[in-house]
Design a protein around this motif. Structure first.
Motif, PDB file in Angstrom:
ATOM      1  N   ALA A   1       0.833  -1.204   0.000  1.00 15.79           N
ATOM      2  CA  ALA A   1       0.000   0.000   0.000  1.00 15.79           C
ATOM      3  C   ALA A   1       0.867   1.253   0.000  1.00 15.79           C
ATOM      4  O   ALA A   1       1.958   1.278   0.576  1.00 15.79           O
ATOM      5  N   THR A   2       0.386   2.300  -0.653  1.00 18.89           N
ATOM      6  CA  THR A   2       1.113   3.568  -0.669  1.00 18.89           C
ATOM      7  C   THR A   2       1.018   4.241   0.696  1.00 18.89           C
ATOM      8  O   THR A   2       0.112   3.975   1.488  1.00 18.89           O
ATOM      9  N   LYS A   3       1.934   5.141   0.960  1.00 18.42           N
ATOM     10  CA  LYS A   3       2.051   5.727   2.294  1.00 18.42           C
ATOM     11  C   LYS A   3       0.856   6.585   2.697  1.00 18.42           C
ATOM     12  O   LYS A   3       0.647   6.839   3.884  1.00 18.42           O
ATOM     13  N   ASN A   4       0.077   7.045   1.721  1.00 15.21           N
ATOM     14  CA  ASN A   4      -1.061   7.911   2.065  1.00 15.21           C
ATOM     15  C   ASN A   4      -2.328   7.114   2.392  1.00 15.21           C
ATOM     16  O   ASN A   4      -3.383   7.684   2.623  1.00 15.21           O
ATOM     17  N   ILE A   5      -2.220   5.782   2.433  1.00 17.88           N
ATOM     18  CA  ILE A   5      -3.366   4.922   2.740  1.00 17.88           C
ATOM     19  C   ILE A   5      -3.120   4.205   4.060  1.00 17.88           C
ATOM     20  O   ILE A   5      -2.034   3.656   4.287  1.00 17.88           O
TER      21      ILE A   5
ATOM     22  N   VAL B   1     -12.206  -0.327   8.095  1.00 13.39           N
ATOM     23  CA  VAL B   1     -12.299   0.952   7.399  1.00 13.39           C
ATOM     24  C   VAL B   1     -10.888   1.390   6.993  1.00 13.39           C
ATOM     25  O   VAL B   1      -9.972   1.370   7.808  1.00 13.39           O
ATOM     26  N   PHE B   2     -10.731   1.768   5.723  1.00 17.29           N
ATOM     27  CA  PHE B   2      -9.462   2.272   5.226  1.00 17.29           C
ATOM     28  C   PHE B   2      -9.684   3.617   4.556  1.00 17.29           C
ATOM     29  O   PHE B   2     -10.767   3.892   4.033  1.00 17.29           O
ATOM     30  N   GLY B   3      -8.631   4.452   4.577  1.00 17.72           N
ATOM     31  CA  GLY B   3      -8.750   5.763   3.963  1.00 17.72           C
ATOM     32  C   GLY B   3      -7.505   6.163   3.195  1.00 17.72           C
ATOM     33  O   GLY B   3      -6.404   5.683   3.473  1.00 17.72           O
ATOM     34  N   SER B   4      -7.714   7.045   2.236  1.00 17.61           N
ATOM     35  CA  SER B   4      -6.618   7.626   1.467  1.00 17.61           C
ATOM     36  C   SER B   4      -6.602   9.119   1.743  1.00 17.61           C
ATOM     37  O   SER B   4      -7.649   9.779   1.696  1.00 17.61           O
ATOM     38  N   PHE B   5      -5.417   9.656   2.026  1.00  8.48           N
ATOM     39  CA  PHE B   5      -5.290  11.056   2.420  1.00  8.48           C
ATOM     40  C   PHE B   5      -4.615  11.878   1.324  1.00  8.48           C
ATOM     41  O   PHE B   5      -3.708  11.403   0.628  1.00  8.48           O
ATOM     42  N   ALA B   6      -5.078  13.112   1.177  1.00  6.43           N
ATOM     43  CA  ALA B   6      -4.487  14.059   0.235  1.00  6.43           C
ATOM     44  C   ALA B   6      -4.700  15.461   0.787  1.00  6.43           C
ATOM     45  O   ALA B   6      -5.749  15.753   1.378  1.00  6.43           O
ATOM     46  N   GLU B   7      -3.706  16.287   0.623  1.00  5.37           N
ATOM     47  CA  GLU B   7      -3.790  17.673   1.114  1.00  5.37           C
ATOM     48  C   GLU B   7      -4.155  17.700   2.601  1.00  5.37           C
ATOM     49  O   GLU B   7      -4.955  18.528   3.059  1.00  5.37           O
TER      50      GLU B   7
ATOM     51  N   LEU C   1     -14.387  11.992  -2.111  1.00  3.43           N
ATOM     52  CA  LEU C   1     -14.906  13.350  -2.197  1.00  3.43           C
ATOM     53  C   LEU C   1     -14.743  13.863  -3.622  1.00  3.43           C
ATOM     54  O   LEU C   1     -13.762  13.552  -4.301  1.00  3.43           O
ATOM     55  N   SER C   2     -15.705  14.650  -4.068  1.00  2.53           N
ATOM     56  CA  SER C   2     -15.775  15.044  -5.478  1.00  2.53           C
ATOM     57  C   SER C   2     -14.492  15.702  -5.988  1.00  2.53           C
ATOM     58  O   SER C   2     -14.064  15.443  -7.114  1.00  2.53           O
ATOM     59  N   GLN C   3     -13.842  16.519  -5.156  1.00  4.79           N
ATOM     60  CA  GLN C   3     -12.654  17.241  -5.631  1.00  4.79           C
ATOM     61  C   GLN C   3     -11.427  16.351  -5.775  1.00  4.79           C
ATOM     62  O   GLN C   3     -10.414  16.753  -6.352  1.00  4.79           O
ATOM     63  N   PHE C   4     -11.531  15.104  -5.267  1.00  2.00           N
ATOM     64  CA  PHE C   4     -10.384  14.198  -5.343  1.00  2.00           C
ATOM     65  C   PHE C   4     -10.628  13.020  -6.294  1.00  2.00           C
ATOM     66  O   PHE C   4      -9.821  12.089  -6.357  1.00  2.00           O
ATOM     67  N   ARG C   5     -11.728  13.068  -7.021  1.00  6.42           N
ATOM     68  CA  ARG C   5     -12.034  11.965  -7.925  1.00  6.42           C
ATOM     69  C   ARG C   5     -11.148  12.016  -9.176  1.00  6.42           C
ATOM     70  O   ARG C   5     -10.676  13.072  -9.575  1.00  6.42           O
ATOM     71  N   GLY C   6     -10.969  10.845  -9.756  1.00  2.00           N
ATOM     72  CA  GLY C   6     -10.145  10.751 -10.951  1.00  2.00           C
ATOM     73  C   GLY C   6      -8.656  10.737 -10.680  1.00  2.00           C
ATOM     74  O   GLY C   6      -7.847  10.838 -11.608  1.00  2.00           O
ATOM     75  N   GLN C   7      -8.263  10.576  -9.408  1.00  6.16           N
ATOM     76  CA  GLN C   7      -6.849  10.580  -9.044  1.00  6.16           C
ATOM     77  C   GLN C   7      -6.343   9.224  -8.562  1.00  6.16           C
ATOM     78  O   GLN C   7      -5.212   9.103  -8.100  1.00  6.16           O
TER      79      GLN C   7
END
Length: 241
Positions: free
Chosen positions: A109-113, A148-154, A180-186
């Motif tokens: 897994a990547t570090k932001n997850i 529950v798992f999450g991915s973090f950005a900003e 969340l809509s602003q993080f879709r497609g990434q």
């Protein structure tokens, strides 16, 4: 090697088990007096196009079915409509194949997850407040679920996925995911789904991904996650008599 695990095959075989009332290459009708009230009528259309129906003897009687008499899906659904029996909107059901499962289990897994816990209440609350009510209802992602798992950005939670055992007598874990809509497609959702699925496999469970037939975004995500369509599942509506 079979396409799907034996756990998946065994679950659906046991769910559509009973006296075979009628069977041909395209349609199978099964009677089972031991079905739960909420699942006293179910329909499964597998990816190969075979339609299987399981129902209680009471419903079979109401439908005026005659054993061994030829019946098709069209005839069956017409009979349901005639007596007012309603089905929930169908769900697509996706699983990882055995081949893809091997890949999921060995990924890093990547570090932001990371896995979310009760210590993430504030983070998760902010995430929920940033999502629409419709998205929350559709995804059914909850912090108090089994995993529950999450991915973090900003520096905030951008995407979350949760899962729970689908029923008491199976090792299937039903999952939901929301970005969340602003993080879709990434790529957040794909990575989170595969990370939480790896966790499920480590605990002895098979991840299960469901979405309605008209949810094109969710179907696209399933494909992006390398999930494979198993079939379409329908169950009797509580609004039925």
């Amino acid at each position: 090697m079979t396409l799907f695990s034996q756990t998946i095959i065994d679950f659906w075989d046991s769910s559509f088990n009973g006296e075979i009332f009628y069977n041909d290459d395209y349609f199978c009708c099964i009677i089972n007096p031991h079905l739960k009230e909420s699942r006293r009528l179910m329909v499964l259309t597998t990816a190969n196009g075979k339609v299987s129906v399981v129902m209680t003897p009471t419903i079979a009687t109401k439908l005026q079915l005659v054993k061994e008499q030829p019946i098709s899906e069209e005839i069956f659904r017409n009979k349901l409509e005639e007596i007012g029996i309603l089905l929930h909107s169908a769900d697509h059901i996706f699983y990882f194949t055995e081949k893809e499962k091997e890949k999921v289990c060995t990924e890093t897994a990547t570090k932001n997850i990371r896995q979310l816990t009760e210590q993430d209440v504030e983070v998760f609350s902010e995430f929920e407040n940033s999502a629409s009510e419709q998205d929350l209802d559709d995804a059914y992602v909850e912090l108090d679920h089994w995993a529950v798992f999450g991915s973090f950005a900003e520096e905030r939670l951008a995407c979350a996925s949760s899962m729970y055992p689908w029923s008491d007598n199976t090792k299937l874990a039903d999952l939901g995911v929301l970005t969340l809509s602003q993080f879709r497609g990434q790529g957040h959702a794909r990575k989170v789904v595969r990370a939480i699925s790896q966790y499920a496999y480590e605990k002895g469970y098979e991840p299960q991904y469901r979405c309605q037939l008209d949810n094109t975004a969710s179907i696209s995500l399933a494909k992006a996650c390398e999930l494979t369509l198993f079939g379409q599942w329908e169950v009797i509506s509580p609004d039925s008599p």
